[in-house]
Design a protein around this motif. Structure first.
Motif, PDB file in Angstrom:
ATOM      1  N   ARG A   1      -5.263   5.945   8.579  1.00  0.00           N
ATOM      2  CA  ARG A   1      -6.643   5.654   9.009  1.00  0.00           C
ATOM      3  C   ARG A   1      -6.920   4.152   9.051  1.00  0.00           C
ATOM      4  O   ARG A   1      -7.902   3.713   9.650  1.00  0.00           O
ATOM      5  N   TYR A   2      -6.080   3.344   8.399  1.00  0.00           N
ATOM      6  CA  TYR A   2      -6.261   1.895   8.401  1.00  0.00           C
ATOM      7  C   TYR A   2      -5.449   1.204   9.504  1.00  0.00           C
ATOM      8  O   TYR A   2      -5.533  -0.011   9.659  1.00  0.00           O
TER       9      TYR A   2
ATOM     10  N   ARG B   1      -9.673  -2.241   4.925  1.00  0.00           N
ATOM     11  CA  ARG B   1      -9.991  -1.701   3.603  1.00  0.00           C
ATOM     12  C   ARG B   1     -11.401  -2.102   3.163  1.00  0.00           C
ATOM     13  O   ARG B   1     -12.153  -1.300   2.608  1.00  0.00           O
TER      14      ARG B   1
ATOM     15  N   ASP C   1       0.811  -1.216   0.000  1.00  0.00           N
ATOM     16  CA  ASP C   1       0.000   0.000   0.000  1.00  0.00           C
ATOM     17  C   ASP C   1       0.846   1.269   0.000  1.00  0.00           C
ATOM     18  O   ASP C   1       0.379   2.329  -0.407  1.00  0.00           O
ATOM     19  N   GLY C   2       2.070   1.179   0.481  1.00  0.00           N
ATOM     20  CA  GLY C   2       2.935   2.351   0.539  1.00  0.00           C
ATOM     21  C   GLY C   2       4.263   2.016   1.172  1.00  0.00           C
ATOM     22  O   GLY C   2       4.447   0.941   1.747  1.00  0.00           O
TER      23      GLY C   2
ATOM     24  N   PRO D   1       2.905   6.729   5.370  1.00  0.00           N
ATOM     25  CA  PRO D   1       2.228   7.759   4.578  1.00  0.00           C
ATOM     26  C   PRO D   1       0.877   8.106   5.204  1.00  0.00           C
ATOM     27  O   PRO D   1       0.138   7.217   5.639  1.00  0.00           O
ATOM     28  N   SER D   2       0.548   9.384   5.234  1.00  0.00           N
ATOM     29  CA  SER D   2      -0.664   9.816   5.929  1.00  0.00           C
ATOM     30  C   SER D   2      -1.945   9.162   5.410  1.00  0.00           C
ATOM     31  O   SER D   2      -2.851   8.875   6.208  1.00  0.00           O
ATOM     32  N   PRO D   3      -2.088   8.863   4.097  1.00  0.00           N
ATOM     33  CA  PRO D   3      -3.331   8.206   3.658  1.00  0.00           C
ATOM     34  C   PRO D   3      -3.533   6.811   4.252  1.00  0.00           C
ATOM     35  O   PRO D   3      -4.663   6.313   4.271  1.00  0.00           O
ATOM     36  N   LEU D   4      -2.468   6.190   4.732  1.00  0.00           N
ATOM     37  CA  LEU D   4      -2.597   4.845   5.290  1.00  0.00           C
ATOM     38  C   LEU D   4      -2.932   4.842   6.772  1.00  0.00           C
ATOM     39  O   LEU D   4      -3.381   3.820   7.301  1.00  0.00           O
TER      40      LEU D   4
ATOM     41  N   GLU E   1     -14.076  -0.154   5.107  1.00  0.00           N
ATOM     42  CA  GLU E   1     -14.218   1.199   4.576  1.00  0.00           C
ATOM     43  C   GLU E   1     -15.012   1.194   3.276  1.00  0.00           C
ATOM     44  O   GLU E   1     -15.893   2.036   3.057  1.00  0.00           O
TER      45      GLU E   1
END
Length: 200
Positions: A131-132, A188, A104-105, A126-129, A191
């Protein structure tokens, strides 16, 4: 699918660049390598790769331009230690958590602190990850299933026990190094279900 339980530590023997993508040769090291087949999937530092050629001591796999750009495989030097896991069979125990091998990153090691016989590792993510990633949830780091001890605005902490340190490529990883991250599949899908419900 994989479990995130590393089965062996190998090394990157060579990376042959081929017009933007690459053919990787991986020495299997301690990975049990009996009855390997062409087309088999092997997790290499958390990246699912397809075996295209092999001998008794190594296998070759193609890495696309996207894989090289979005994972650490594009920057690793020959000789680098690699966490290896063959794909999960249906009759095997699921001792870690379900891992797809789709990174994912890329994060990096922020800090390593001795904690009794274990070590506490802090990773930037990474900030988008973020939340998971949940406290006491699962995350896959360089192909290793780990339990999250804490999460903050920039990343997360895990504890590496002596067994993990002795049987994975973390022995060759230090502060500042990049790592492949795969968040828990369940997070994931939850969500996605909630998003679909809200827009239906």
């Amino acid at each position: 699918m994989f479990t995130g339980l590393v089965q062996g530590v190998g090394r990157l023997a060579a990376r042959d660049m081929r017009g933007g993508d690459a053919r990787l040769r991986v020495d299997v090291g301690t990975l049990p390598f009996e009855r390997v087949e062409p087309g088999e999937s092997i997790s290499v530092n958390g990246v699912c790769l397809t075996v295209v050629a092999f001998d008794a001591h190594a296998f070759e796999a193609d890495a696309s331009n996207e894989t090289l750009a979005l994972t650490t495989l594009g920057s690793l030097r020959p000789g680098a230690l690699l966490n290896l896991e063959r794909a999960l069979r249906a009759d095997e125990r699921l001792g870690g958590h379900l891992v797809s091998g789709h990174v994912d990153g890329v994060g990096h090691v922020r800090r390593i602190v001795v904690d009794a016989r274990a070590q506490r590792w802090t990773f930037a993510a990474p900030s988008p990850l973020l939340r998971y990633i949940a406290q006491k949830g699962s995350i896959c780091v360089d192909g290793v299933s780990l339990t999250v001890n804490a999460v903050d605005a920039g990343g997360f902490d895990v504890a590496l026990i002596p067994h993990t340190l002795a049987h994975t490529a973390f022995a060759g990883t230090g502060e500042g190094d990049g790592v492949n991250l795969e968040v828990d599949l369940v997070a994931r899908y939850v969500e996605r279900l909630l998003t679909t419900r809200d827009t239906a």
